[in-house]
Design a protein around this motif. Sequence first.
Motif, PDB file in Angstrom:
ATOM      1  N   ASP A 266       0.815  -1.216   0.000  1.00  0.00           N
ATOM      2  CA  ASP A 266       0.000   0.000   0.000  1.00  0.00           C
ATOM      3  C   ASP A 266       0.846   1.263   0.000  1.00  0.00           C
ATOM      4  OD1 ASP A 266      -2.329  -1.431  -0.068  1.00  0.00           O
ATOM      5  OD2 ASP A 266      -2.659  -1.363   2.106  1.00  0.00           O
ATOM      6  N   ARG A 267       2.012   1.227   0.641  1.00  0.00           N
ATOM      7  CA  ARG A 267       2.871   2.419   0.663  1.00  0.00           C
ATOM      8  C   ARG A 267       3.233   2.841  -0.753  1.00  0.00           C
ATOM      9  NH1 ARG A 267       7.950   0.745   3.831  1.00  0.00           N
ATOM     10  NH2 ARG A 267       7.489  -1.208   2.752  1.00  0.00           N
ATOM     11  N   ALA A 268       3.583   1.874  -1.574  1.00  0.00           N
ATOM     12  CA  ALA A 268       3.956   2.172  -2.952  1.00  0.00           C
ATOM     13  C   ALA A 268       2.749   2.582  -3.772  1.00  0.00           C
ATOM     14  CB  ALA A 268       4.637   0.961  -3.590  1.00  0.00           C
ATOM     15  N   ARG A 269       1.623   1.920  -3.559  1.00  0.00           N
ATOM     16  CA  ARG A 269       0.441   2.238  -4.349  1.00  0.00           C
ATOM     17  C   ARG A 269      -0.067   3.643  -4.050  1.00  0.00           C
ATOM     18  NH1 ARG A 269      -0.146  -3.412  -3.989  1.00  0.00           N
ATOM     19  NH2 ARG A 269      -0.997  -3.376  -1.870  1.00  0.00           N
ATOM     20  N   VAL A 270      -0.001   4.067  -2.796  1.00  0.00           N
ATOM     21  CA  VAL A 270      -0.404   5.433  -2.441  1.00  0.00           C
ATOM     22  C   VAL A 270       0.516   6.444  -3.113  1.00  0.00           C
ATOM     23  CG1 VAL A 270      -0.526   7.102  -0.539  1.00  0.00           C
ATOM     24  CG2 VAL A 270      -1.498   4.822  -0.257  1.00  0.00           C
ATOM     25  N   ALA A 271       1.820   6.162  -3.099  1.00  0.00           N
ATOM     26  CA  ALA A 271       2.788   7.056  -3.731  1.00  0.00           C
ATOM     27  C   ALA A 271       2.553   7.128  -5.240  1.00  0.00           C
ATOM     28  CB  ALA A 271       4.206   6.584  -3.441  1.00  0.00           C
ATOM     29  N   GLN A 272       2.286   5.985  -5.855  1.00  0.00           N
ATOM     30  CA  GLN A 272       2.045   5.980  -7.294  1.00  0.00           C
ATOM     31  C   GLN A 272       0.775   6.734  -7.652  1.00  0.00           C
ATOM     32  OE1 GLN A 272       2.260   1.720  -8.218  1.00  0.00           O
ATOM     33  NE2 GLN A 272       4.217   2.077  -9.237  1.00  0.00           N
ATOM     34  N   ALA A 273      -0.256   6.626  -6.798  1.00  0.00           N
ATOM     35  CA  ALA A 273      -1.495   7.359  -7.040  1.00  0.00           C
ATOM     36  C   ALA A 273      -1.248   8.866  -6.986  1.00  0.00           C
ATOM     37  CB  ALA A 273      -2.548   6.960  -6.005  1.00  0.00           C
ATOM     38  N   ALA A 274      -0.428   9.288  -6.027  1.00  0.00           N
ATOM     39  CA  ALA A 274      -0.094  10.711  -5.915  1.00  0.00           C
ATOM     40  C   ALA A 274       0.695  11.174  -7.141  1.00  0.00           C
ATOM     41  CB  ALA A 274       0.710  10.955  -4.648  1.00  0.00           C
ATOM     42  N   THR A 275       1.588  10.327  -7.622  1.00  0.00           N
ATOM     43  CA  THR A 275       2.372  10.663  -8.818  1.00  0.00           C
ATOM     44  C   THR A 275       1.468  10.807 -10.033  1.00  0.00           C
ATOM     45  OG1 THR A 275       4.322   9.491  -7.977  1.00  0.00           O
ATOM     46  CG2 THR A 275       4.210   9.879 -10.350  1.00  0.00           C
ATOM     47  N   LEU A 276       0.539   9.871 -10.209  1.00  0.00           N
ATOM     48  CA  LEU A 276      -0.380   9.930 -11.343  1.00  0.00           C
ATOM     49  C   LEU A 276      -1.280  11.149 -11.266  1.00  0.00           C
ATOM     50  CD1 LEU A 276      -1.382   6.158 -11.625  1.00  0.00           C
ATOM     51  CD2 LEU A 276       0.024   7.474 -13.222  1.00  0.00           C
ATOM     52  N   SER A 277      -1.682  11.514 -10.060  1.00  0.00           N
ATOM     53  CA  SER A 277      -2.518  12.706  -9.883  1.00  0.00           C
ATOM     54  C   SER A 277      -1.767  13.957 -10.317  1.00  0.00           C
ATOM     55  CB  SER A 277      -2.936  12.819  -8.418  1.00  0.00           C
ATOM     56  OG  SER A 277      -3.686  14.006  -8.195  1.00  0.00           O
ATOM     57  N   MET A 278      -0.506  14.040  -9.930  1.00  0.00           N
ATOM     58  CA  MET A 278       0.304  15.189 -10.314  1.00  0.00           C
ATOM     59  C   MET A 278       0.505  15.225 -11.820  1.00  0.00           C
ATOM     60  SD  MET A 278       3.496  16.174 -11.401  1.00  0.00           S
ATOM     61  CE  MET A 278       4.449  14.688 -11.086  1.00  0.00           C
ATOM     62  N   LEU A 279       0.774  14.053 -12.421  1.00  0.00           N
ATOM     63  CA  LEU A 279       0.974  13.999 -13.861  1.00  0.00           C
ATOM     64  C   LEU A 279      -0.272  14.416 -14.626  1.00  0.00           C
ATOM     65  CD1 LEU A 279       2.997  10.672 -14.228  1.00  0.00           C
ATOM     66  CD2 LEU A 279       3.844  12.999 -14.541  1.00  0.00           C
ATOM     67  N   SER A 280      -1.427  14.022 -14.125  1.00  0.00           N
ATOM     68  CA  SER A 280      -2.670  14.365 -14.806  1.00  0.00           C
ATOM     69  C   SER A 280      -2.889  15.870 -14.805  1.00  0.00           C
ATOM     70  CB  SER A 280      -3.864  13.661 -14.147  1.00  0.00           C
ATOM     71  OG  SER A 280      -4.087  14.156 -12.840  1.00  0.00           O
ATOM     72  N   ARG A 281      -2.482  16.549 -13.719  1.00  0.00           N
ATOM     73  CA  ARG A 281      -2.643  18.009 -13.641  1.00  0.00           C
ATOM     74  C   ARG A 281      -1.685  18.744 -14.574  1.00  0.00           C
ATOM     75  NH1 ARG A 281      -2.886  16.822  -8.079  1.00  0.00           N
ATOM     76  NH2 ARG A 281      -0.771  17.635  -7.766  1.00  0.00           N
ATOM     77  N   SER A 282      -0.576  18.066 -14.927  1.00  0.00           N
ATOM     78  CA  SER A 282       0.433  18.705 -15.768  1.00  0.00           C
ATOM     79  C   SER A 282       0.133  18.596 -17.261  1.00  0.00           C
ATOM     80  CB  SER A 282       1.812  18.103 -15.489  1.00  0.00           C
ATOM     81  OG  SER A 282       1.889  16.787 -15.988  1.00  0.00           O
ATOM     82  N   LEU A 283      -0.875  17.782 -17.609  1.00  0.00           N
ATOM     83  CA  LEU A 283      -1.206  17.583 -19.017  1.00  0.00           C
ATOM     84  C   LEU A 283      -2.218  18.606 -19.488  1.00  0.00           C
ATOM     85  CD1 LEU A 283      -1.523  13.679 -19.026  1.00  0.00           C
ATOM     86  CD2 LEU A 283       0.451  15.064 -19.719  1.00  0.00           C
ATOM     87  N   SER A 284      -1.977  19.152 -20.665  1.00  0.00           N
ATOM     88  CA  SER A 284      -2.922  20.104 -21.231  1.00  0.00           C
ATOM     89  C   SER A 284      -3.889  19.398 -22.157  1.00  0.00           C
ATOM     90  CB  SER A 284      -2.169  21.200 -22.004  1.00  0.00           C
ATOM     91  OG  SER A 284      -1.424  20.612 -23.060  1.00  0.00           O
ATOM     92  N   GLU A 285      -5.019  20.022 -22.387  1.00  0.00           N
ATOM     93  CA  GLU A 285      -6.019  19.430 -23.286  1.00  0.00           C
ATOM     94  C   GLU A 285      -5.523  19.474 -24.737  1.00  0.00           C
ATOM     95  OE1 GLU A 285      -8.650  17.878 -22.509  1.00  0.00           O
ATOM     96  OE2 GLU A 285      -8.603  18.253 -20.354  1.00  0.00           O
TER      97      GLU A 285
END
Length: 285
Positions: A266-285
């Motif tokens: 779970d420690r890794a999965r939580v970290a990966q979820a946070a990483t994906l969330s940040m990446l999604s915010r960095s993408l433009s339409e």
Amino acid sequence: MWSGSADAPPTARIAMLAPSLHPTERRVAESIASDVEAAIERTAQDVADLLGVGRASVIRTSQSLGYSGYQQLRVALVRELALGSQTTSASEGAVMGALRTMIERFSDRLGHTLSALTEESVEQFVRVVDESQRVLVVANGLSLPLGLDLALRLISAGRPAEYLPDTIGQQISATQLGAGSACVVVTGSGANRASLEVMTAARESGATVLVITCFPQSAAAKLADAALIVAPIDDTFRDELVHTSRAALMLVTEFVVELLVSRRGDRARVAQAATLSMLSRSLSE
């Protein structure tokens, strides 16, 4: 000298061990790798006569590769040919044909990359990376991009890691690691001077030194507390330096991180979820 899997094919063993063999044994080994089908048909004496060496040198070469004698090596060569697939020759001047040939050759030899890895070495590597207080990732020369990629993958998996591109900065950081920390080095040749100096500094600090390299008898492999030996795609040490393929090393580093993710749960999965969330915010339409 061979300490990897008993199923490792002969040409993979030759590629990894050739740089550390006695010059005469290296001649024998590289002659075998250059024409496997001919080597199968030759006796130990035939090989000796062809190369102008003693029959005992051929036997010693076979033993250095992990076989009891040349007959056993011949049997292993037959098995390797039987399991391998043939690539088609590219027509001269046909770019796509040449590209296809190279990719097929890579694919044929990809299975060799794991031939020197053992359950114990991989488990120890992943455990040390997981449990260490600090992790310093080091890579120089043509392996440098792999070090950066590995550090970023570890960070995204919730395993904070340090990465410094400057060699002096690497040494300074290594001297301050201390017991309970780890220095992870990626070096294809296992002979990069800057990386070796960092490894020495890390060991002297009391840190555990881990290495991912292609050659089990290289200076880096001997200096490390634990080593992941990734068989090179290219046939010889010279090819490894000239063609500088790091694809196999990259694949193994990626999958090692996946094993770490599985171990951390779970420690890794939580970290990966946070990483994906940040990446999604960095993408433009």
